[in-house]
Design a protein around this motif. Sequence first.
Motif, mmCIF file in Angstrom:
data_model
loop_
_atom_site.group_PDB
_atom_site.id
_atom_site.type_symbol
_atom_site.label_atom_id
_atom_site.label_comp_id
_atom_site.label_asym_id
_atom_site.label_seq_id
_atom_site.Cartn_x
_atom_site.Cartn_y
_atom_site.Cartn_z
ATOM 1 N N ASP A 1 0.221 -2.821 3.183
ATOM 2 C CA ASP A 1 1.417 -2.247 2.577
ATOM 3 C C ASP A 1 1.382 -0.727 2.689
ATOM 4 O OD1 ASP A 1 2.272 -4.744 1.886
ATOM 5 O OD2 ASP A 1 1.932 -4.523 -0.278
ATOM 6 N N ARG A 2 2.553 -0.136 2.874
ATOM 7 C CA ARG A 2 2.635 1.331 2.953
ATOM 8 C C ARG A 2 2.257 1.934 1.608
ATOM 9 N NH1 ARG A 2 6.977 4.928 2.262
ATOM 10 N NH2 ARG A 2 6.649 6.924 3.320
ATOM 11 N N GLY B 1 -5.264 3.696 -0.524
ATOM 12 C CA GLY B 1 -4.211 3.936 0.458
ATOM 13 C C GLY B 1 -4.105 5.364 0.950
ATOM 14 N N HIS C 1 -1.771 3.487 4.189
ATOM 15 C CA HIS C 1 -1.559 2.051 3.995
ATOM 16 C C HIS C 1 -2.705 1.509 3.137
ATOM 17 C CE1 HIS C 1 1.013 2.710 7.533
ATOM 18 N NE2 HIS C 1 1.683 1.636 7.133
#
Length: 239
Positions: free
Chosen positions: A53-54, A93, A98
């Motif tokens: 996921d970003r 992240g 990410h």
Amino acid sequence: MDAQRIKVACSSCNLRELCLPMGLSAEEMGQLDTLISSRKRVKRGEALFSVGDRFTSLYAVRSGFFKTCVTTADGRDQVTGFQMAGEIIGLDGIVSDHHACDAVALEDAEVCVMPFNQVEELSRQFTPLQHHVHRIMSREIVRDHSVMLLLGSMRAEERLAAFLLNLVQRLQARGFSPSEFNLRMTREEIGSYLGMKLETVSRTFSKFVDDGIIDVKQRYVHIKDTEALRRIVNPQTCS
């Protein structure tokens, strides 16, 4: 307004001492209120974010428990940590924009959403906030080193004793009992985190019960002899 995102003020949150820096002025707290302007509910078993996921935000756990985990090459889930109220998750992240792990709620939970670009901007303005963010990152590094020590050199009893002591210490800092708590994670998840088979986790719990160190009823744990757990982890301090 989306029911999942509810306005909440940092300045009136009873967890602010745990997840925010001390010594900010009323004006600075007001600016932080605009930074942490929403919260999100995550139901038990749901992912707050997943691998790939970003990365956009850090999350302060307001209530509930989370586990972070990665999937190994052979398809197994490897638990990398457990997070509770007042702790920050999502730092994984930053390095690549990410997320490198899954963050899954172990019970119904709420998190405060902190957009990272705003965190960076305010950190440049407020030295205490910048230091606090650096301290959170440093704590994660220290925690990773502690887990490496657990997995690399400790026996099963030492691993579980260290885990229970760390858990109750973190809970006590949040105003909970220093000796009684409910495990939010399963024994299988504890085993994954500690590098132990499920049977070994269950056997070690049973040994602690037989030795009069703890009482266990399903997920309820009562630590009857904290010093005995400490002696298991640090036998050299035994007189």
